[in-house]
Write a protein that holds these residues in place. Structure first.
Motif, PDB file in Angstrom:
ATOM      1  N   GLY A  21      36.568  37.457  43.025  1.00  0.00           N
ATOM      2  CA  GLY A  21      36.903  36.446  42.010  1.00  0.00           C
ATOM      3  C   GLY A  21      37.807  37.039  40.952  1.00  0.00           C
ATOM      4  N   ASN A  22      38.942  36.372  40.738  1.00  0.00           N
ATOM      5  CA  ASN A  22      39.931  36.877  39.776  1.00  0.00           C
ATOM      6  C   ASN A  22      40.137  35.899  38.625  1.00  0.00           C
ATOM      7  N   GLY A  23      39.051  35.215  38.245  1.00  0.00           N
ATOM      8  CA  GLY A  23      39.094  34.403  37.027  1.00  0.00           C
ATOM      9  C   GLY A  23      38.805  35.291  35.822  1.00  0.00           C
ATOM     10  N   LEU A  25      36.078  35.940  34.268  1.00  0.00           N
ATOM     11  CA  LEU A  25      34.896  36.800  34.370  1.00  0.00           C
ATOM     12  C   LEU A  25      35.170  38.020  35.243  1.00  0.00           C
ATOM     13  N   GLY A  26      35.805  37.798  36.396  1.00  0.00           N
ATOM     14  CA  GLY A  26      36.096  38.914  37.298  1.00  0.00           C
ATOM     15  C   GLY A  26      37.058  39.910  36.661  1.00  0.00           C
ATOM     16  N   LEU A  27      38.108  39.395  36.028  1.00  0.00           N
ATOM     17  CA  LEU A  27      39.127  40.301  35.481  1.00  0.00           C
ATOM     18  C   LEU A  27      38.614  41.078  34.271  1.00  0.00           C
ATOM     19  N   ASP A  48      47.158  32.495  43.025  1.00  0.00           N
ATOM     20  CA  ASP A  48      47.368  31.192  42.369  1.00  0.00           C
ATOM     21  C   ASP A  48      46.085  30.669  41.708  1.00  0.00           C
ATOM     22  N   ARG A  49      44.980  31.335  41.941  1.00  0.00           N
ATOM     23  CA  ARG A  49      43.674  30.958  41.344  1.00  0.00           C
ATOM     24  C   ARG A  49      43.364  29.474  41.545  1.00  0.00           C
ATOM     25  N   GLU A  50      43.741  29.001  42.691  1.00  0.00           N
ATOM     26  CA  GLU A  50      43.605  27.582  43.013  1.00  0.00           C
ATOM     27  C   GLU A  50      42.191  27.064  42.735  1.00  0.00           C
ATOM     28  N   ALA A  53      38.502  27.720  37.251  1.00  0.00           N
ATOM     29  CA  ALA A  53      38.364  27.158  35.905  1.00  0.00           C
ATOM     30  C   ALA A  53      39.279  27.870  34.907  1.00  0.00           C
ATOM     31  N   SER A  54      39.348  29.200  35.017  1.00  0.00           N
ATOM     32  CA  SER A  54      40.043  29.967  33.972  1.00  0.00           C
ATOM     33  C   SER A  54      41.516  29.581  33.854  1.00  0.00           C
ATOM     34  N   GLN A  55      42.174  29.358  34.997  1.00  0.00           N
ATOM     35  CA  GLN A  55      43.607  29.033  34.948  1.00  0.00           C
ATOM     36  C   GLN A  55      43.856  27.639  34.362  1.00  0.00           C
ATOM     37  N   ALA A  56      42.806  26.823  34.266  1.00  0.00           N
ATOM     38  CA  ALA A  56      42.971  25.470  33.707  1.00  0.00           C
ATOM     39  C   ALA A  56      42.441  25.374  32.279  1.00  0.00           C
ATOM     40  N   ALA A  57      41.871  26.465  31.781  1.00  0.00           N
ATOM     41  CA  ALA A  57      41.147  26.384  30.502  1.00  0.00           C
ATOM     42  C   ALA A  57      42.069  26.246  29.299  1.00  0.00           C
ATOM     43  N   GLY A  58      41.558  25.567  28.286  1.00  0.00           N
ATOM     44  CA  GLY A  58      42.258  25.495  27.005  1.00  0.00           C
ATOM     45  C   GLY A  58      42.090  26.812  26.278  1.00  0.00           C
ATOM     46  N   ALA A  59      41.006  27.487  26.647  1.00  0.00           N
ATOM     47  CA  ALA A  59      40.674  28.793  26.070  1.00  0.00           C
ATOM     48  C   ALA A  59      40.524  28.743  24.559  1.00  0.00           C
ATOM     49  N   MET A  60      39.835  27.697  24.124  1.00  0.00           N
ATOM     50  CA  MET A  60      39.411  27.690  22.723  1.00  0.00           C
ATOM     51  C   MET A  60      38.342  28.762  22.593  1.00  0.00           C
ATOM     52  N   ASP A 197      45.275  40.020  46.960  1.00  0.00           N
ATOM     53  CA  ASP A 197      45.622  38.600  46.851  1.00  0.00           C
ATOM     54  C   ASP A 197      45.120  37.848  48.090  1.00  0.00           C
ATOM     55  N   GLN A 198      43.801  37.679  48.168  1.00  0.00           N
ATOM     56  CA  GLN A 198      43.207  37.008  49.334  1.00  0.00           C
ATOM     57  C   GLN A 198      41.859  36.416  48.937  1.00  0.00           C
ATOM     58  N   THR A 199      41.213  35.766  49.888  1.00  0.00           N
ATOM     59  CA  THR A 199      39.859  35.285  49.596  1.00  0.00           C
ATOM     60  C   THR A 199      38.854  35.969  50.518  1.00  0.00           C
ATOM     61  N   ALA A 229      31.905  36.660  41.552  1.00  0.00           N
ATOM     62  CA  ALA A 229      32.323  35.958  40.330  1.00  0.00           C
ATOM     63  C   ALA A 229      33.399  34.943  40.717  1.00  0.00           C
ATOM     64  N   VAL A 230      33.064  34.087  41.688  1.00  0.00           N
ATOM     65  CA  VAL A 230      34.060  33.124  42.166  1.00  0.00           C
ATOM     66  C   VAL A 230      33.822  31.733  41.581  1.00  0.00           C
ATOM     67  N   GLY A 231      33.294  31.699  40.365  1.00  0.00           N
ATOM     68  CA  GLY A 231      33.149  30.442  39.651  1.00  0.00           C
ATOM     69  C   GLY A 231      32.328  29.438  40.437  1.00  0.00           C
TER      70      GLY A 231
HETATM   71  C1  FAD Z   1      39.751  22.048  32.075  1.00  0.00           C
HETATM   72  C2  FAD Z   1      38.909  23.195  31.589  1.00  0.00           C
HETATM   73  C3  FAD Z   1      38.942  23.563  30.247  1.00  0.00           C
HETATM   74  C4  FAD Z   1      38.166  24.634  29.789  1.00  0.00           C
HETATM   75  N1  FAD Z   1      38.278  25.023  28.482  1.00  0.00           N
HETATM   76  C5  FAD Z   1      37.616  26.123  28.056  1.00  0.00           C
HETATM   77  C6  FAD Z   1      37.781  26.589  26.722  1.00  0.00           C
HETATM   78  O1  FAD Z   1      38.510  26.002  25.924  1.00  0.00           O
HETATM   79  N2  FAD Z   1      37.120  27.733  26.344  1.00  0.00           N
HETATM   80  C7  FAD Z   1      36.315  28.425  27.218  1.00  0.00           C
HETATM   81  O2  FAD Z   1      35.758  29.454  26.831  1.00  0.00           O
HETATM   82  N3  FAD Z   1      36.124  27.978  28.482  1.00  0.00           N
HETATM   83  C8  FAD Z   1      36.744  26.858  28.914  1.00  0.00           C
HETATM   84  N4  FAD Z   1      36.542  26.387  30.177  1.00  0.00           N
HETATM   85  C9  FAD Z   1      35.487  27.002  30.996  1.00  0.00           C
HETATM   86  C10 FAD Z   1      35.932  28.326  31.554  1.00  0.00           C
HETATM   87  O3  FAD Z   1      37.200  28.163  32.095  1.00  0.00           O
HETATM   88  C11 FAD Z   1      34.943  28.830  32.619  1.00  0.00           C
HETATM   89  O4  FAD Z   1      33.623  28.898  32.130  1.00  0.00           O
HETATM   90  C12 FAD Z   1      35.348  30.245  33.052  1.00  0.00           C
HETATM   91  O5  FAD Z   1      36.728  30.356  33.086  1.00  0.00           O
HETATM   92  C13 FAD Z   1      34.778  30.592  34.394  1.00  0.00           C
HETATM   93  O6  FAD Z   1      35.399  31.772  34.836  1.00  0.00           O
HETATM   94  P1  FAD Z   1      35.087  32.405  36.245  1.00  0.00           P
HETATM   95  O7  FAD Z   1      35.866  33.660  36.313  1.00  0.00           O
HETATM   96  O8  FAD Z   1      33.620  32.481  36.435  1.00  0.00           O
HETATM   97  O9  FAD Z   1      35.547  31.322  37.309  1.00  0.00           O
HETATM   98  P2  FAD Z   1      37.014  30.847  37.756  1.00  0.00           P
HETATM   99  O10 FAD Z   1      37.938  30.842  36.637  1.00  0.00           O
HETATM  100  O11 FAD Z   1      36.806  29.590  38.496  1.00  0.00           O
HETATM  101  O12 FAD Z   1      37.485  32.002  38.717  1.00  0.00           O
HETATM  102  C14 FAD Z   1      37.040  32.157  40.023  1.00  0.00           C
HETATM  103  C15 FAD Z   1      38.182  32.763  40.818  1.00  0.00           C
HETATM  104  O13 FAD Z   1      37.694  33.116  42.106  1.00  0.00           O
HETATM  105  C16 FAD Z   1      38.656  32.742  43.063  1.00  0.00           C
HETATM  106  N5  FAD Z   1      37.936  32.529  44.324  1.00  0.00           N
HETATM  107  C17 FAD Z   1      37.256  31.425  44.737  1.00  0.00           C
HETATM  108  N6  FAD Z   1      36.709  31.639  45.940  1.00  0.00           N
HETATM  109  C18 FAD Z   1      37.029  32.912  46.294  1.00  0.00           C
HETATM  110  C19 FAD Z   1      36.736  33.726  47.413  1.00  0.00           C
HETATM  111  N7  FAD Z   1      35.977  33.270  48.422  1.00  0.00           N
HETATM  112  N8  FAD Z   1      37.239  34.977  47.455  1.00  0.00           N
HETATM  113  C20 FAD Z   1      37.976  35.458  46.428  1.00  0.00           C
HETATM  114  N9  FAD Z   1      38.280  34.720  45.338  1.00  0.00           N
HETATM  115  C21 FAD Z   1      37.816  33.473  45.264  1.00  0.00           C
HETATM  116  C22 FAD Z   1      39.292  31.478  42.523  1.00  0.00           C
HETATM  117  O14 FAD Z   1      40.559  31.275  43.083  1.00  0.00           O
HETATM  118  C23 FAD Z   1      39.341  31.792  41.034  1.00  0.00           C
HETATM  119  O15 FAD Z   1      40.546  32.420  40.691  1.00  0.00           O
HETATM  120  C24 FAD Z   1      37.314  25.326  30.680  1.00  0.00           C
HETATM  121  C25 FAD Z   1      37.277  24.959  32.027  1.00  0.00           C
HETATM  122  C26 FAD Z   1      38.070  23.902  32.489  1.00  0.00           C
HETATM  123  C27 FAD Z   1      38.034  23.536  33.940  1.00  0.00           C
END
Ligand code: FAD
Length: 503
Positions: A21-23, A25-27, A48-50, A53-60, A197-199, A229-231
């Motif tokens: 997971g490269n969101g 939390l992972g990074l 592309d972090r398709e 959540a992190s790539q779409a966050a407002g990050a307040m 850069d894979q899953t 940490a794949v959200g």
């Molecule tokens: C629209 C929106 C707005 C938000 N606004 C805020 C805000 O303002 N402030 C805030 O603190 N938080 C905000 N959040 C919440 C925050 O983004 C999440 O709580 C946090 O980013 C989660 O991070 P993560 O690393 O756990 O997950 P993610 O960001 O989802 O990262 C998981 C990564 O794992 C990768 N992945 C998935 N499956 C696999 C696999 N099998 N193998 C390898 N990689 C994989 C994905 O591509 C992704 O890049 C928002 C979320 C959204 C959707």
């Protein structure tokens, strides 16, 4: 220790720690581990972090702006809330560390301040959450000031949705989420982590221990420690190695947001937001980076992770941004549509800790403030991986029983309040002779029926209730989980009793 001779573009075959997971939390965790020089660190995740959540966050970097009446009502929610308070203090150092790796041309901290507005659209939920925020600010001794909403730079709502009150939070801002992720990525590559850069298709185990991960193309990376940490996809990945694990279930909270270029009028210079309301994190604008503005965000719990956007959510965000934030938004140029899935747990609390398979660790469930909390959580997890005491409460372990914070009656009331807030904000129209009390009764009956049919005695949060009430798959997952739990501890199985919800 790190295997010499592994090129950073190659896929390694071994590592001390693999982070899947490269969101955020992972990074942030990878960065902390590299700082501590604990061995070789590999991060696997698509560039592309398709759907992440992190790539779409407002990050307040919001904790007080996110306050609701629930935030401090129980010990458990207070502990959760205080994660955000503690996380806040980490960000100045984080940004100092990352700024040198940023290539966006503008500061990673897009604004240091927030204005929270209480406007005339919505319902009581806004009012009570607005008051809860002020009480929390006072209780924690944080700076705030009530100001005339007309003084907020950029804030020009339509008159019929004008703000009644506004609070200025001078110490609560936002960062450029996509800029921070890119800077972290660059820093990790420069400091020796290996980014793949894979899953990951499946976790690999041998008897009672994890031995590595298998990528989508079959390549295996062996590791003594694997952090998932794949959200919103975390539970499914964990189940590739632990299919019968009793773990608090989680669901994707699909969110939509837009990045848009202002074409005229006075720009926003701070975060401007409503309180949390109607199942979501409130309507908000985050200024930057550069001449862009971020408009967010919707939240709808769904059955499966995807990057789609509901047409209703596009209308919601575009129309209400124009109405409630700035009429000029109508002529903004949208440069990027953002869709991501928040990792939402059944009880609303994160899932952080070792799993019952030696070497396997889970880090997820951060819902709507995971970006903000990521640096703090990274320190905690790094400690645990090193066998040191953690820095946060151990209550978030993934195999806990769901944390209880409300009664069924409270849950039904909350569900009604959230629906009313959504009802009024979206301008929903009932027959003129229908009163608010009648609409409330309608939602109350729906929720009561739901509990009666499910026969569960665990009181759900409003968003989970909304989802399970509207999705057969969701209801089944919830029922099955409680059924297993009840069977496991010898009490009456949920869903097989008299059908009466225990209130
Ligand atoms: C629209 C929106 C707005 C938000 N606004 C805020 C805000 O303002 N402030 C805030 O603190 N938080 C905000 N959040 C919440 C925050 O983004 C999440 O709580 C946090 O980013 C989660 O991070 P993560 O690393 O756990 O997950 P993610 O960001 O989802 O990262 C998981 C990564 O794992 C990768 N992945 C998935 N499956 C696999 C696999 N099998 N193998 C390898 N990689 C994989 C994905 O591509 C992704 O890049 C928002 C979320 C959204 C959707």
């Amino acid at each position: 220790m790190r295997k010499e001779g592994v090129s950073k573009t190659e896929r390694p075959t071994q590592a001390d720690v693999v982070i899947v997971g490269n969101g955020a939390l992972g990074l942030f965790l990878a960065d902390e581990l590299v700082e501590r020089r604990i061995g070789s660190v590999v991060v696997v995740g698509p560039s592309d972090r398709e759907a992440g959540a992190s790539q779409a966050a407002g990050a307040m970097l919001g904790c007080f702006g996110e306050t609701t009446t629930e935030s401090l009502r129980t010990d458990a929610s207070r502990t959760r809330f205080e994660l955000g308070v503690a996380a806040h203090d980490r960000w100045p150092d984080v940004l100092d560390r990352l700024e040198g790796y940023s290539r966006t041309g503008s500061p990673l901290m897009v604004t240091p301040e927030t204005h929270v507005v209480l406007n005339s659209i919505g319902a009581d939920l806004d009012t009570v959450n607005f008051s809860a925020m002020i009480e929390a600010l006072d209780e924690y001794g944080k700076p705030w000031e009530e100001i005339d909403p007309r003084e907020i730079p950029g804030f020009r709502p339509r008159l019929d949705t004008r703000a009644l009150r506004a609070v200025h939070l001078p110490a609560e801002g936002a960062v450029d989420a996509r800029g921070v992720l890119a800077a972290l990525d660059a820093r990790l590559r420069a400091t020796g982590a290996i980014m793949v850069d894979q899953t990951v298709r499946t976790l690999v185990r041998n008897d009672g221990e994890i031995t590595g991960v298998e990528l989508d193309d079959g390549h295996v990376i062996e590791a003594g420690t694997v952090v998932v940490a794949v959200g919103a996809r975390s539970e499914a990945l964990v189940r590739t190695a632990l299919d019968d694990l009793d773990m608090v279930p989680s669901f994707p909270g699909l969110g939509f947001a837009m990045l848009a270029r202002r074409t005229g009028g006075e720009p926003f210079r701070s975060v401007v937001r409503t309180p949390n309301r109607g199942f979501a994190c409130g309507l908000h604008v985050v200024p930057g980076p550069g001449d862009l503005e971020y408009y967010g965000a919707t939240n709808r719990l769904v059955d499966h992770v995807s990057s789609v956007t509901w047409m209703a959510d596009v209308r919601f965000l575009a129309q209400y941004s124009m109405q409630q934030l700035d009429e000029r938004v109508a002529s903004h140029e949208v440069t990027r549509w953002l869709a991501g899935n928040r990792p939402v747990t059944l009880d609303g609390f994160p899932l952080i800790g070792w799993l019952p398979l030696a070497g396997l660790y889970l880090l997820t469930g951060t819902y709507r403030d995971g970006f903000h909390c990521a640096p703090l959580l990274a320190e905690h997890v790094a400690n645990e991986l090193q066998g040191k005491p953690g820095t946060i409460d151990p209550m978030f372990k993934p195999t806990r029983r769901p944390i209880e914070t409300r009664t069924i009656e409270w849950s039904i009331n909350e569900y009604v309040e959230h629906n009313l807030a959504g009802w009024f904000e979206t301008g929903a129209e009932a027959a003129p002779q229908m009163t608010t009390a009648q609409i409330a009764d309608y939602y109350r009956v729906m929720a009561t029926k739901f509990y009666d049919t499910m026969g569960i005695d665990y009181a759900l949060g409003p968003d989970i209730l909304w989802y399970a009430q509207g999705s057969l798959l969701g209801a089944r997952r919830v029922a099955r989980y409680f059924h297993r739990l009840a069977g496991g501890n010898g009490s009456q199985p949920a869903g097989t009793a008299t059908g009466e919800a225990r209130r």
